[in-house]
Design a protein around this motif. Sequence first.
Motif, short mmCIF file in Angstrom:
data_model
loop_
_atom_site.label_atom_id
_atom_site.label_comp_id
_atom_site.label_asym_id
_atom_site.label_seq_id
_atom_site.Cartn_x
_atom_site.Cartn_y
_atom_site.Cartn_z
N HIS A 83 9.02 -5.82 11.56
CA HIS A 83 10.17 -6.70 11.42
C HIS A 83 10.96 -6.29 10.19
CE1 HIS A 83 12.66 -10.21 11.08
NE2 HIS A 83 12.15 -10.72 12.19
N PRO A 84 12.27 -6.12 10.33
CA PRO A 84 13.04 -5.63 9.17
C PRO A 84 13.08 -6.61 8.00
CG PRO A 84 14.48 -6.15 11.02
CD PRO A 84 13.08 -6.24 11.54
N ASP A 85 12.74 -7.87 8.23
CA ASP A 85 12.73 -8.82 7.12
C ASP A 85 11.32 -9.08 6.60
OD1 ASP A 85 15.46 -9.20 6.88
OD2 ASP A 85 15.49 -10.64 8.53
N PHE A 86 10.39 -8.21 7.03
CA PHE A 86 9.01 -8.35 6.54
C PHE A 86 8.59 -7.03 5.90
CE2 PHE A 86 4.34 -7.98 7.53
CZ PHE A 86 3.92 -8.87 6.56
N LEU A 87 8.26 -7.08 4.61
CA LEU A 87 7.80 -5.90 3.89
C LEU A 87 6.33 -6.09 3.55
CD1 LEU A 87 10.48 -5.33 1.10
CD2 LEU A 87 9.99 -3.81 2.99
N GLU A 88 5.55 -5.05 3.79
CA GLU A 88 4.13 -5.18 3.47
C GLU A 88 3.64 -3.94 2.74
OE1 GLU A 88 1.55 -5.92 6.81
OE2 GLU A 88 -0.24 -5.88 5.54
N HIS A 89 2.81 -4.18 1.73
CA HIS A 89 2.20 -3.07 1.01
C HIS A 89 0.81 -3.49 0.61
CE1 HIS A 89 2.00 0.52 -1.52
NE2 HIS A 89 1.39 -0.24 -2.41
N GLU A 90 -0.11 -2.52 0.59
CA GLU A 90 -1.49 -2.85 0.24
C GLU A 90 -1.94 -1.96 -0.92
OE1 GLU A 90 -3.67 -3.43 3.85
OE2 GLU A 90 -5.57 -3.35 2.75
N GLY A 91 -2.60 -2.56 -1.89
CA GLY A 91 -3.20 -1.80 -2.98
C GLY A 91 -2.22 -1.53 -4.12
N ALA A 92 -2.48 -0.45 -4.85
CA ALA A 92 -1.73 -0.17 -6.07
C ALA A 92 -0.26 0.15 -5.77
CB ALA A 92 -2.36 0.99 -6.83
N LEU A 93 0.60 -0.51 -6.52
CA LEU A 93 2.04 -0.35 -6.34
C LEU A 93 2.57 0.55 -7.45
CD1 LEU A 93 4.13 -1.61 -4.39
CD2 LEU A 93 4.52 -3.35 -6.13
N LYS A 94 3.34 1.59 -7.06
CA LYS A 94 3.95 2.46 -8.07
C LYS A 94 5.33 1.94 -8.42
CE LYS A 94 1.52 6.53 -6.47
NZ LYS A 94 1.55 7.47 -5.36
N ILE A 95 5.90 2.49 -9.47
CA ILE A 95 7.23 2.04 -9.88
C ILE A 95 8.29 2.58 -8.93
CG2 ILE A 95 7.27 3.90 -11.64
CD1 ILE A 95 9.21 0.59 -11.85
N GLY A 96 8.15 3.82 -8.49
CA GLY A 96 9.11 4.39 -7.55
C GLY A 96 10.22 5.17 -8.23
N ASP A 97 10.86 6.02 -7.46
CA ASP A 97 11.93 6.88 -7.94
C ASP A 97 13.24 6.10 -7.93
OD1 ASP A 97 13.94 8.69 -8.22
OD2 ASP A 97 13.15 10.12 -6.75
N PRO A 98 13.95 6.04 -9.07
CA PRO A 98 15.17 5.23 -9.10
C PRO A 98 16.24 5.72 -8.14
CG PRO A 98 14.94 6.51 -11.13
CD PRO A 98 13.66 6.67 -10.36
N ASP A 99 16.24 7.01 -7.81
CA ASP A 99 17.30 7.55 -6.96
C ASP A 99 16.85 7.81 -5.53
OD1 ASP A 99 18.92 7.63 -9.26
OD2 ASP A 99 17.93 9.50 -9.85
N ALA A 100 15.62 7.40 -5.22
CA ALA A 100 15.10 7.73 -3.88
C ALA A 100 15.90 7.03 -2.79
CB ALA A 100 13.64 7.31 -3.79
N ALA A 101 15.93 7.67 -1.64
CA ALA A 101 16.53 7.02 -0.48
C ALA A 101 15.62 5.86 -0.09
CB ALA A 101 16.64 8.02 0.66
N MET A 102 16.15 4.95 0.66
CA MET A 102 15.38 3.78 1.05
C MET A 102 14.20 4.17 1.92
SD MET A 102 16.52 0.85 0.00
CE MET A 102 18.22 0.50 0.43
N GLY A 103 13.02 4.06 1.39
CA GLY A 103 11.84 4.41 2.19
C GLY A 103 11.27 3.19 2.86
N PHE A 104 11.98 2.65 3.81
CA PHE A 104 11.63 1.37 4.38
C PHE A 104 10.78 1.55 5.63
CE2 PHE A 104 13.44 -2.71 6.29
CZ PHE A 104 12.46 -3.46 5.68
N HIS A 105 9.64 0.86 5.67
CA HIS A 105 8.74 0.95 6.82
C HIS A 105 8.32 2.38 7.11
CE1 HIS A 105 8.59 -3.14 7.80
NE2 HIS A 105 9.83 -3.27 8.19
N GLU A 106 8.13 3.14 6.05
CA GLU A 106 7.71 4.52 6.28
C GLU A 106 6.39 4.79 5.57
OE1 GLU A 106 11.05 6.92 5.25
OE2 GLU A 106 12.20 6.15 6.95
#
Length: 319
Positions: free
Chosen positions: A80-103
Motif C-alpha cells: 500500500h503506498p500509504d504504508f511504509l514498513e522497515h525492520e531492524g536497524a535504520l540507516k540515515i540514508g543518502d540525502p540526494d538518493a532517489a526515492m527508494g520506496f517499497h524497494e
Amino acid sequence: MSELHFDVVGAEGPKRYFSALTPERLAHAYLFTGPAGVGKKTFARRLAQSLLCTAPKEGVLGYDGTCASCKLFGAESARHPDFLEHEGALKIGDPDAAMGFHEGDGLSSRDIVRQLSMQSYSGGLRVLLLGDIDFATPAAANALLKFLEEPPRGVVMVLTTAAPGRVLPTIRSRAVEICFSRLSNAEVRDVLDRLQVEGSDADLAASLSGGSVGRALATLEGEEESLRTHVVRWFFESVGGKSPESSWATRETLDEGLETIKTLVRDWIVASGGDGVALVSIDSAERLRTLKPIEPGAAVAQIASTAARSSGSLSGARR
Ligand SMILES: [Zn+2]
C-alpha cells in the motif's frame, strides 16, 4: 455494511485499547513492547490495514479485506503506498538518493521523513511501521526524533521492540506505549495452525514455546534442538545419580538451558503427582514417568546437589 475482521491471535489488552479509540483520538506514535515473537508486528500491520481500509466503521480496528486498499495488503507483503514498513536497524540514508520506496531494504530515516512529509496517496492516513526498532547511527535516530517532535498531520507511526530499555528515552517519551504479553500455548498452536504447521512437531513446538511464536518456529527449524538435547540428557543423567558433563552451559546458553531444566523439574513433579496436569516437555513424557516420584522440595534439592557436584568437578579439572 460489510463485515469487519481483525485477525490477530491473543493481544487482548492491545485489542481492548484500540477498540476503545476513535480516529480523532489516535496518537501519532505508538511503541509496542513485549517479548519477541508474540505478534507485535503482526498486530501493527493489521492496525495499519484497519486504518487504511475504506469500509465505514465507528472505531479504528477492523478491515473488510475486500476494498481496493485491503487488496494492497496481500498475504505476504503489503504494497500500500500509504504504508511504509522497515525492520531492524535504520540507516540515515543518502540525502540526494532517489526515492527508494517499497524497494526492499533500502528504507532509511531520510526516506521516511521525505515520504511522510508528502501528501497521502489515498487522501487518508499514512502509516509507518518500524519493527524491532534500532538505529544504525545516532544521526539516523536524530533524523527520526526531529520528525517525531513535529509530525505532519495524518501520520501514524508504530515502533515495536522487545527491548524498550534500548529505545532512546527521547523517542520513547513521544510515543504511547502498548504492552504485549506472552501468548498461551493454545494461542501459539493456533498461530502455527494458521501457518499450516501441523502434527506432533507443532504440538511440541507450541508446548516449548514459552508463549512466543518466534521461539516455536525456531524449535521447528531445529535451531534450539541441539542445546535442548544436551540439557535434556544432562537432566536425566543427573537425576539418575550421575555427574553429567555440563559443557552445554556457557554464558550465552545458560538462560535457555536453565529454562529447559526448570520445565523438566516442573514436569517431573507434575508426573509424580499423577493428577492429570499436562506435561510441557511432551517429548520426554515417557522418560519422566519412569522416574521415581518426587516431592517439589526434594526435586529442587537433588538438582542443586548435582549442579554443585558438576561445578566442583569442572573447577577441579581446570586447576
Ligand atoms: Zn478494506
